[in-house]
Design a protein around this motif. Structure first.
Motif, short mmCIF file in Angstrom:
data_model
loop_
_atom_site.label_atom_id
_atom_site.label_comp_id
_atom_site.label_asym_id
_atom_site.label_seq_id
_atom_site.Cartn_x
_atom_site.Cartn_y
_atom_site.Cartn_z
N ASN A 81 59.99 33.38 30.82
CA ASN A 81 60.83 33.10 29.65
C ASN A 81 60.79 34.19 28.59
O ASN A 81 61.32 34.02 27.50
CB ASN A 81 60.39 31.77 29.02
N ILE A 82 60.14 35.31 28.88
CA ILE A 82 60.07 36.39 27.90
C ILE A 82 61.43 37.05 27.77
O ILE A 82 62.02 37.47 28.77
CB ILE A 82 59.00 37.42 28.32
N PRO A 83 61.97 37.14 26.57
CA PRO A 83 63.31 37.72 26.39
C PRO A 83 63.35 39.17 26.85
O PRO A 83 62.35 39.90 26.81
CB PRO A 83 63.54 37.60 24.87
N TYR A 84 64.54 39.59 27.26
CA TYR A 84 64.74 40.96 27.70
C TYR A 84 64.38 41.92 26.56
O TYR A 84 64.75 41.72 25.41
CB TYR A 84 66.20 41.17 28.11
N GLY A 85 63.65 42.97 26.90
CA GLY A 85 63.25 43.96 25.92
C GLY A 85 61.89 43.69 25.29
O GLY A 85 61.34 44.55 24.61
N GLU A 86 61.34 42.51 25.52
CA GLU A 86 60.00 42.20 25.01
C GLU A 86 58.99 42.24 26.15
O GLU A 86 59.35 42.08 27.32
CB GLU A 86 59.99 40.83 24.33
N LYS A 87 57.73 42.43 25.79
CA LYS A 87 56.67 42.51 26.79
C LYS A 87 55.49 41.64 26.36
O LYS A 87 55.26 41.45 25.17
CB LYS A 87 56.18 43.96 26.94
N PRO A 88 54.75 41.14 27.33
CA PRO A 88 53.51 40.45 26.97
C PRO A 88 52.45 41.44 26.51
O PRO A 88 52.50 42.63 26.86
CB PRO A 88 53.10 39.76 28.27
N GLN A 89 51.50 40.95 25.72
CA GLN A 89 50.39 41.77 25.27
C GLN A 89 49.15 41.48 26.11
O GLN A 89 48.95 40.36 26.57
CB GLN A 89 50.08 41.52 23.78
N LEU A 90 48.30 42.50 26.26
CA LEU A 90 47.06 42.35 27.01
C LEU A 90 45.92 42.02 26.06
O LEU A 90 45.67 42.75 25.10
CB LEU A 90 46.72 43.64 27.77
N ASP A 91 45.26 40.89 26.33
CA ASP A 91 44.05 40.52 25.60
C ASP A 91 42.88 40.91 26.50
O ASP A 91 42.56 40.19 27.46
CB ASP A 91 44.06 39.03 25.30
N LEU A 92 42.25 42.06 26.19
CA LEU A 92 41.25 42.66 27.08
C LEU A 92 39.86 42.60 26.48
O LEU A 92 39.68 42.71 25.26
CB LEU A 92 41.60 44.13 27.34
N GLY A 148 27.45 55.35 34.56
CA GLY A 148 26.45 54.65 35.34
C GLY A 148 27.05 53.79 36.42
O GLY A 148 28.27 53.77 36.65
N THR A 149 26.18 53.07 37.12
CA THR A 149 26.61 52.26 38.25
C THR A 149 26.36 50.77 38.06
O THR A 149 26.63 49.98 38.96
CB THR A 149 25.87 52.71 39.53
N ASP A 150 25.85 50.37 36.89
CA ASP A 150 25.63 48.94 36.64
C ASP A 150 26.96 48.20 36.62
O ASP A 150 27.98 48.74 36.17
CB ASP A 150 24.90 48.72 35.32
N PRO A 151 26.99 46.95 37.09
CA PRO A 151 28.25 46.19 37.11
C PRO A 151 28.84 46.04 35.71
O PRO A 151 28.13 45.99 34.71
CB PRO A 151 27.84 44.83 37.68
N VAL A 152 30.15 45.96 35.66
CA VAL A 152 30.89 45.77 34.42
C VAL A 152 31.66 44.46 34.53
O VAL A 152 32.37 44.23 35.52
CB VAL A 152 31.87 46.92 34.17
N GLU A 153 31.53 43.59 33.52
CA GLU A 153 32.29 42.35 33.49
C GLU A 153 33.56 42.56 32.67
O GLU A 153 33.51 43.07 31.54
CB GLU A 153 31.46 41.22 32.88
N LEU A 154 34.70 42.18 33.22
CA LEU A 154 36.00 42.36 32.57
C LEU A 154 36.70 41.01 32.41
O LEU A 154 36.51 40.10 33.23
CB LEU A 154 36.88 43.29 33.41
N ARG A 155 37.50 40.93 31.36
CA ARG A 155 38.28 39.71 31.12
C ARG A 155 39.65 40.11 30.58
O ARG A 155 39.75 40.99 29.72
CB ARG A 155 37.56 38.78 30.13
N LEU A 156 40.70 39.43 31.09
CA LEU A 156 42.06 39.76 30.70
C LEU A 156 42.90 38.50 30.69
O LEU A 156 42.79 37.66 31.60
CB LEU A 156 42.66 40.76 31.70
N ALA A 157 43.74 38.36 29.68
CA ALA A 157 44.77 37.33 29.63
C ALA A 157 46.02 37.93 29.01
O ALA A 157 45.93 38.87 28.21
CB ALA A 157 44.30 36.11 28.84
N LEU A 158 47.17 37.42 29.36
CA LEU A 158 48.42 37.87 28.79
C LEU A 158 48.87 36.91 27.69
O LEU A 158 48.77 35.68 27.85
CB LEU A 158 49.51 37.97 29.86
N LYS A 159 49.37 37.50 26.60
CA LYS A 159 49.88 36.71 25.48
C LYS A 159 51.32 37.13 25.16
O LYS A 159 51.72 38.27 25.41
CB LYS A 159 49.01 36.91 24.24
#
Length: 535
Positions: free
Chosen positions: A458-469, A502-513
């Motif tokens: 339903n996002i109108p043409y020309g608009e984009k979702p934002q990344l919550d990182l 480094g090589t330690d694991p990295v935890e990532l989180r992402l949602a679109l708004k």
């Protein structure tokens, strides 16, 4: 275990017992039954509680040297005869057939049929005979002692044919085989991942994993036309005993309603409730060059969670460089499951149909209290190994004398049963960081995460979702979202670069708004950096 000689000396014939109303007409052929005993689930729970207060007694097994001879090839030549199936001619529409013992299924399991009269349920053991199986004349299975027992069972699908007789289909729809493992098919008619009664000390470095056994099963005589079967099970192991009731319904998919009473015999370091076990070798996310000719190989591609706060979380699976345990704390979770979201055959190109493997969702139906959904990922270099476990681990330690009464449902289906009204993550892709046409920087990884459906359409043409990182360490750059250029409405991909040392694991989180409203489930990922990953 009652052997055949004891049965013949002490019991009336099967036909006589059936005529007296003590037994169902189990099959067209005659099955040998043991003596009649009363049964109730309450009594089974009390029995499991009593067992936990005593020293563990390992199950008696047939001679090991004979079982060792029944290897994979020999076991595959042993087939249960359909005419001996329990409920082969009804009542109900799902006959029961049995698996044979062998090198990989060592512990005999007692099987019983339950009938109901005014006094309640009555049980009779099905006494093993090798006559129940088709096997070559030189099969080592003929050397097993009388009454050795079965390894497991399965329910077959059928339909009512001519003259009211059951006409069997080729497939079975649920199977219990090995330790406390069981599995079912969904609407895509394919087995895949497994569930089990409990998981004990998975990935505990100081102690080996323990695999308690379902030692006995009881089958309630079903009603004609019913699409639900009821099975009871007794479980026993060095650290735990338990009683289970399974109400299993076969429609398009398979739903199991489970009542479990568990009693801890000795301290357990990591106690897994409603554990799910699967296989993940590789997917579109990461694949070593030419490791295999197929694009992807996995039974499940992610862990889905619906927590008490109402958040929907998606954690793509990894084949990690070392054994990893991830924990997602919650109180009384709404549900979790290992899912196979990628249903495109062209992504697998394999005749074993990974695209049809069922997803499995756990829904608690009583108070599970505080704890965590834990995900165990174990390195593998082949598809023959189950290397993924997802389970609920209570916060309070499982110490000697502890007990649990648990209710939950299992949904074996193509998709999760309670999907959110949000965009779902449908792919996670990793590559070299930086911009095309420029030198690729060292230590930078590019992530392309695809979302589909929900509010994205339903996002109108020309608009984009934002990344919550968010990241546990490192820095982001080159962040943006764009529609996937395939003409599908609501199909977007989020792109970002991660720079990390480094090589330690990295935890990532992402949602679109969009317009300050969350329009996607939350994507969680555990990234394992590789030194000098770009050239």
């Amino acid at each position: 275990m009652i052997d055949r000689r004891t049965f013949l000396a002490t019991a009336a014939s099967t036909a006589t017992l059936a005529a007296m109303g003590y037994l169902p007409t189990a099959s067209a052929a005659q099955i040998s039954f043991g003596k009649r005993t009363p049964f109730s689930f309450d009594a089974l729970v009390a029995r499991a509680r009593d067992m936990a207060g005593k020293a563990y007694q390992p199950p008696k097994r047939p001679p090991q040297d004979i079982l060792d001879k029944i290897d994979y090839a020999a076991h595959g030549q042993i087939q249960f005869k359909p005419e001996y199936a329990v409920f082969a001619d009804g009542p109900g529409q799902f006959p029961v057939t049995f698996f044979h013992l062998g090198r990989y299924f060592l512990s005999p399991v007692q099987m019983h049929v339950l009938t109901r009269d005014r006094a309640g349920l009555t049980a009779r053991e099905i006494v093993y005979q090798d006559d129940y199986f088709n096997m070559p004349a030189d099969s080592p299975a003929h050397q097993l002692p009388a009454g050795s027992g079965f390894a497991g069972f399965r329910f077959q699908e059928s339909r009512t044919g001519d003259q009211g007789k059951l006409d069997w289909k080729k497939n079975d729809w649920v199977a219990f085989l090995g330790a406390s493992y069981f599995r079912a098919i969904g609407e895509l008619y394919q087995y895949g991942l497994s569930a089990r009664g409990v998981a004990i000390d998975v990935a505990e470095h100081e102690r080996p994993e323990e695999f308690p056994n379902f030692t006995q099963f009881w089958f309630e005589t079903p009603k004609d036309g019913a699409d639900t079967v009821t099975v009871y099970a007794l479980m026993d192991g060095p650290s735990i005993s338990g009683a289970f009731r399974f109400d299993m319904t076969r429609k398009a998919d398979v739903t199991m309603t489970i009542d479990a009473a568990l009693f801890v015999r000795k301290d357990i370091a990591r106690f897994g409730i409603a554990p799910l076990t699967s296989m993940y070798w590789y997917s579109e996310a990461q694949k070593t060059t030419a490791v295999d000719w197929r694009p992807e190989v996995h039974d499940s591609d992610g862990l889905a969670m619906w927590n008490r706060k109402g958040e929907y979380l998606w954690r793509p699976l990894n084949n990690p460089p070392r054994t990893m345990a991830s924990s997602f704390s919650d109180t009384n979770p709404r549900g979790f499951g290992l899912l196979q979201r990628d249903r495109n055959f062209d992504h697998y190109l394999d005749g074993v149909y990974y695209d049809r493997r069922p997803s499995l969702w756990v829904e608690p139906t009583n108070d599970w209290g505080e704890g965590a959904i834990q995900l165990i990922e174990i390195p593998t270099d082949d598809e023959i190994h189950d290397n993924i476990v997802a389970m609920w681990v209570p916060k309070a330690p499982a110490t000697k004398g502890s007990s649990y009464r648990l209710g939950y449902k299992l949904y074996w289906s193509a998709n999760e049963p309670f999907p959110p009204a949000l965009a779902r993550c449908v792919a996670t892709r990793l590559g070299n960081g930086g911009q095309p046409g420029n030198a690729r920087p060292q230590g930078v990884r590019k992530f392309m995460v695809e979302f589909l459906g929900g509010g994205l359409a339903n996002i109108p043409y020309g608009e984009k979702p934002q990344l919550d990182l968010w990241t546990s360490r490192g820095t982001f750059s080159y962040i943006f979202a764009e529609p996937v250029p395939n003409g599908v409405a609501g199909h977007w991909r989020a792109q970002f670069d991660l720079t990390v040392d480094g090589t330690d694991p990295v935890e990532l989180r992402l949602a679109l708004k969009h317009a300050d409203t969350v329009v996607s489930e939350s994507w969680l990922y555990q990234y394992h950096p590789t030194p000098n990953l770009t050239r």
